[in-house]
Structures are given as structure tokens and as C-alpha cells.
Design a protein around this motif. Structure first.
Motif, mmCIF file in Angstrom:
data_model
loop_
_atom_site.group_PDB
_atom_site.id
_atom_site.type_symbol
_atom_site.label_atom_id
_atom_site.label_comp_id
_atom_site.label_asym_id
_atom_site.label_seq_id
_atom_site.Cartn_x
_atom_site.Cartn_y
_atom_site.Cartn_z
ATOM 1 N N ALA A 18 0.823 -1.206 0.000
ATOM 2 C CA ALA A 18 0.000 0.000 0.000
ATOM 3 C C ALA A 18 0.859 1.259 0.000
ATOM 4 N N GLY A 19 1.865 1.294 0.870
ATOM 5 C CA GLY A 19 2.717 2.470 0.942
ATOM 6 C C GLY A 19 3.541 2.682 -0.309
ATOM 7 N N GLY A 20 3.933 1.575 -0.976
ATOM 8 C CA GLY A 20 4.791 1.694 -2.143
ATOM 9 C C GLY A 20 4.056 1.973 -3.430
ATOM 10 N N VAL A 21 3.052 1.136 -3.763
ATOM 11 C CA VAL A 21 2.437 1.239 -5.088
ATOM 12 C C VAL A 21 1.079 1.929 -5.091
ATOM 13 N N VAL A 22 0.419 2.028 -3.927
ATOM 14 C CA VAL A 22 -0.885 2.691 -3.880
ATOM 15 C C VAL A 22 -0.742 4.176 -3.557
ATOM 16 N N VAL A 23 0.191 4.515 -2.672
ATOM 17 C CA VAL A 23 0.350 5.911 -2.250
ATOM 18 C C VAL A 23 1.665 6.515 -2.748
ATOM 19 N N GLY A 24 2.796 5.899 -2.394
ATOM 20 C CA GLY A 24 4.097 6.497 -2.638
ATOM 21 C C GLY A 24 4.414 6.733 -4.095
ATOM 22 N N PHE A 25 4.358 5.685 -4.908
ATOM 23 C CA PHE A 25 4.718 5.832 -6.321
ATOM 24 C C PHE A 25 3.770 6.786 -7.064
ATOM 25 N N PRO A 26 2.453 6.629 -6.941
ATOM 26 C CA PRO A 26 1.569 7.576 -7.636
ATOM 27 C C PRO A 26 1.794 9.029 -7.225
ATOM 28 N N LEU A 27 1.990 9.279 -5.921
ATOM 29 C CA LEU A 27 2.157 10.653 -5.459
ATOM 30 C C LEU A 27 3.456 11.251 -5.975
ATOM 31 N N LEU A 28 4.563 10.527 -5.829
ATOM 32 C CA LEU A 28 5.869 11.067 -6.224
ATOM 33 C C LEU A 28 5.961 11.261 -7.734
ATOM 34 N N THR A 29 5.428 10.330 -8.508
ATOM 35 C CA THR A 29 5.493 10.496 -9.963
ATOM 36 C C THR A 29 4.553 11.597 -10.452
ATOM 37 N N THR A 30 3.413 11.751 -9.791
ATOM 38 C CA THR A 30 2.501 12.837 -10.179
ATOM 39 C C THR A 30 3.144 14.189 -9.903
ATOM 40 N N LEU A 31 3.807 14.335 -8.761
ATOM 41 C CA LEU A 31 4.525 15.577 -8.463
ATOM 42 C C LEU A 31 5.640 15.807 -9.479
ATOM 43 N N ALA A 32 6.331 14.732 -9.869
ATOM 44 C CA ALA A 32 7.420 14.867 -10.844
ATOM 45 C C ALA A 32 6.902 15.320 -12.195
ATOM 46 N N LEU A 33 5.736 14.827 -12.607
ATOM 47 C CA LEU A 33 5.208 15.131 -13.933
ATOM 48 C C LEU A 33 4.692 16.553 -14.062
#
Length: 313
Positions: A99-114
């Protein structure tokens, strides 16, 4: 939820197998496992273009929170329909990592990056994910792939790094820092999810990880939607629906089943193709220009994938 693990779900009917209490490895052996993992890679390759579309309508925090909420509702429907039992206590820590890695962490960090990085650049940086996942898997599971596997994996990562440096002019941006953070949390989530999918059906791994996030995501979505402007467009709605249903639920479902069938290291290296697929989508859907070095990088990556799939892992 009824304490029953052997029910068939609509999702498993669509894939052509039934979900039960037997290890997912037995559900999708050999070539079918590779096919499922590749289907996950194709689904993931659309994530960045879909996120860019979603950002046309939503702010970054709203997009991530609403995306996770919708995906959790879809997952909850499948869990109810499949009469899935609550996960055992020994599985819950692993599900929290997923949950922390693929549900919250990855989507949030990549969305901020984009918000500052192009889709093509972000896709290539995330091309380091296969090597990171293989390294996490080696530490977490104790399995040691062969030297040939590691040489091919490192060579594939080197191709990706060289392509990234060539595209960015050698400079790192704030977006790159977000992306490198996303790599770490996602690799941990993939590894733990792949390990759990050998003990419980893959659709339940991502399903429970999403449902466990629902109490956090619903209030987060309410707050974010109140603070960030919403301007609904066709692109924005389609992008949101894909990252919720396609990338977050369906993509991870087939991905974890594939990882359980062929092993985390081998499955992870199939993702070397993901940046190149995303480059194609960024040109086709977003109108970005295709870098001249992309075909060369594509050939190099495909050779490395072929070697890792044949090497002992």
C-alpha cells in the motif's frame, strides 16, 4: 467478508483461471505468467500519459487521492463478489508495504514529478525500476539470480541511464529527485507484493492493499478537492479512470500474478520495455517528439530483456 478463499471472481473468469487458496504460482505457470507480467507492463506504460491527462482536470494531490479511492472501491467490489477472506495477520505487514509503495508512494511522487518533467523523461528515469526491484527481491527473498542475469540487468539499467543523461543534458532536476524516490518505494512494493502473491491470490494482494488505504484516501480526496481547482475535461476524466482502474487495479493484479508465476527477478526485467512503450504513448497520445536515440535504446533494452529471461534467476 466471508472466510472463504476459493471463490471465482469476474476478474479471474476474464483472465481464464480461478482464484483460490492455492499459490498463485500454480494458477499461471511458465509462458502464461510471462504473458500476465507483460500485460501488466503494457498497463503501466500508459500510467504517465494518463497522469498528464488527469492533471488537466485535477491538482496533483486530488488526482492521487481520487485515483486511489476509485481503485479501492473497484477492489472492494471484487473482494465482496469473490467472498474473499480477510488476510491473515502474518500478511498484513506485507500488505502495508504494498500500500505504501504502489498505492500511495509511487503515484504521489510520480505525479509531483510530472508537473515539471516530460512524460518521456520520467519514463526513462523509471526504467531503473527493474534493477531496483531485482535488488530488493534478492535481499527480501534470499534468492540469488545468476551472474549472467545480473550482468544483463545492469547492462539494461546502463542503457536506460545513458539515455536519461543524454536527454537531460547531464543535469538532475527536482522532478528527478521525486522519480528516484518513487523508484525505491515502488521496488519495495513490487517485491513484497510478488512475495505475497505466492501465498494468496494476486488479485487479493492489490485488492486488500487498496482497501486498507481507503480510510486515508477518502478524507484526503475531500480535502484536496476542496483546496485544488477542478476543471473537468474529457482527457482529464479518461486519465483519472485509467490510472484508477487500469494502472492501479488491473495492472497490478496481472503483474503480481505474473511475478508469482515466473519469479520476481525475471518479471522485474520485463519492465525494461516499459519506458520505450511509454515513449510511444507520449508521442501518440500527447504529441511529444520521439528522441532520435530511442530506437537504439529500444534494441539494447530488448536484448537485455531476452538475456535475463533465459538466464537462471
Amino acid at each position: 467478508m466471508r472466510a472463504q478463499n476459493s471463490a471465482t471472481t469476474p476478474m479471474t473468469i476474464a483472465i481464464g483461471t480461478t482464484a483460490g487458496s492455492a499459490p498463485a504460482r500454480a494458477e499461471a505457470p511458465g509462458a502464461q505468467g510471462t504473458l500476465l507480467a507483460l500485460l501488466g507492463v503494457v498497463s503501466f506504460s500508459l500510467t504517465f500519459p494518463s497522469t498528464v491527462w488527469g492533471l488537466e482536470s485535477f491538482g496533483p494531490w486530488s488526482l492521487v487521492a481520487v485515483r486511489s479511492t476509485l481503485a479501492a472501491l473497484i477492489a472492494g467490489a471484487f473482494l465482496l463478489g469473490g467472498r474473499a477472506a480477510l488476510p491473515e495477520r502474518r500478511h498484513r505487514a506485507g500488505l502495508a508495504v504494498v500500500a505504501g509503495g504502489v498505492v500511495v508512494g509511487f503515484p504521489l511522487l510520480t505525479t509531483l514529478a510530472l508537473q515539471t518533467s516530460t512524460t518521456s523523461h520520467a519514463a526513462v528515469v523509471v526504467g531503473l525500476l527493474p534493477l531496483a526491484t531485482a535488488a530488493f527481491a534478492a535481499v527480501r527473498t534470499g534468492r540469488r539470480p545468476s551472474r549472467t542475469f545480473w550482468l544483463a540487468a545492469v547492462a539494461g539499467a546502463a542503457v536506460v541511464i545513458a539515455f536519461t543523461v543524454q536527454q537531460s543534458g547531464g543535469a538532475l532536476s527536482t522532478g528527478d529527485l521525486y522519480l528516484f524516490g518513487a523508484l525505491l518505494v515502488c521496488a519495495a512494493g513490487y517485491t513484497e507484493g510478488g512475495r505475497l502473491a505466492r501465498e494468496m491470490p494476486g488479485w487479493q494482494v492489490i485488492g486488500w492493499a487498496l482497501v486498507f488505504c481507503l480510510p486515508l484516501m477518502v478524507p484526503a480526496a475531500a480535502v484536496a478537492l476542496a483546496l485544488e481547482p477542478v476543471r473537468l475535461t474529457a482527457h482529464g476524466v479518461v486519465g483519472l479512470l485509467w490510472v484508477a482502474a487500469g494502472s492501479t487495479f488491473f495492472g497490478l493484479y496481472v503483474w503480481y500474478r505474473g511475478m508469482a508465476a515466473i519469479g520476481i527477478p525475471r518479471a522485474s526485467q520485463l519492465q525494461l520495455a516499459q519506458p520505450l512503450l511509454t515513449l510511444f504513448w507520449s508521442v501518440f497520445l500527447l504529441g511529444e517528439s520521439l528522441p532520435p536515440a530511442a530506437p537504439v535504446a529500444a534494441v539494447g533494452v530488448l536484448v537485455c530483456i531476452a538475456v535475463t529471461q533465459r538466464a537462471k534467476s
